[in-house]
Design a protein around this motif. Structure first.
Motif, PDB file in Angstrom:
ATOM      1  N   ASP A  40     -22.406  10.319 -43.354  1.00 20.48           N
ATOM      2  CA  ASP A  40     -23.270   9.821 -44.430  1.00 20.48           C
ATOM      3  C   ASP A  40     -24.219  10.914 -44.918  1.00 20.48           C
ATOM      4  N   LYS A  41     -24.796  11.655 -43.969  1.00 17.48           N
ATOM      5  CA  LYS A  41     -25.713  12.740 -44.337  1.00 17.48           C
ATOM      6  C   LYS A  41     -24.956  13.882 -45.045  1.00 17.48           C
ATOM      7  N   ILE A  42     -23.773  14.188 -44.581  1.00 20.74           N
ATOM      8  CA  ILE A  42     -22.968  15.262 -45.188  1.00 20.74           C
ATOM      9  C   ILE A  42     -22.568  14.884 -46.611  1.00 20.74           C
ATOM     10  N   HIS A  95     -25.732  15.959 -53.667  1.00 18.08           N
ATOM     11  CA  HIS A  95     -26.906  16.651 -54.205  1.00 18.08           C
ATOM     12  C   HIS A  95     -26.542  18.064 -54.690  1.00 18.08           C
ATOM     13  N   LYS A 155     -24.175  12.836 -48.655  1.00 18.69           N
ATOM     14  CA  LYS A 155     -25.355  12.906 -49.514  1.00 18.69           C
ATOM     15  C   LYS A 155     -25.686  14.360 -49.874  1.00 18.69           C
ATOM     16  N   THR A 156     -25.554  15.268 -48.908  1.00 18.33           N
ATOM     17  CA  THR A 156     -25.832  16.682 -49.150  1.00 18.33           C
ATOM     18  C   THR A 156     -24.869  17.252 -50.189  1.00 18.33           C
ATOM     19  N   THR A 168     -20.828  10.086 -33.124  1.00 18.09           N
ATOM     20  CA  THR A 168     -21.736  11.082 -33.688  1.00 18.09           C
ATOM     21  C   THR A 168     -21.191  11.593 -35.019  1.00 18.09           C
ATOM     22  N   GLN A 177     -22.942  11.181 -38.834  1.00 20.29           N
ATOM     23  CA  GLN A 177     -23.316  12.357 -39.617  1.00 20.29           C
ATOM     24  C   GLN A 177     -22.579  12.427 -40.958  1.00 20.29           C
TER      25      GLN A 177
END
Length: 114
Positions: free
Chosen positions: A16-18, A24, A20-21, A10, A14
């Protein structure tokens, strides 16, 4: 308490999403900084191009004032010039004689000894 393999799966999913955030957020911060720099540059250029206005009610600012007693000095250590105002206006004396004493060395000697 140990980390279970399911928790690691898990966590890795996650990441990858962190990432990218966070990218940004960094891009948004850089864009905001660049926009602020552009606004500051435009404001400073506007200040340079703008003409500073003087007070409209002040009519004295553009006038040239003549000095009284600006006659050439006589030769000698100190010159005594008599300034006669209104001595002969229509044949009558209206004001008494005024006498000015000027020192030609005044303001030329500077004492630097302390």
């Amino acid at each position: 308490m140990a980390i279970q393999p399911i928790d690691l799966q898990t966590l890795y999913a996650q990441l990858d999403k962190i990432a990218k955030t966070q990218v940004h957020q960094q891009v948004a911060a850089q864009a905001a900084q660049e926009a602020q720099m552009v606004a500051n540059k435009a404001q400073s250029e506007h200040k340079l191009k703008r003409v500073q206005e003087t007070e409209a009610g002040s009519e004295i600012t553009g006038m040239v004032h003549e000095r009284e007693g600006s006659e050439p000095q006589h030769q000698g250590g100190t010159s005594a010039g008599e300034h006669r105002e209104g001595e002969e206006k229509n044949g009558s004396i209206t004001e008494p004689l005024k006498q000015f004493i000027k020192d030609p060395a005044l303001g030329n000697n500077i004492d630097i000894s302390g």
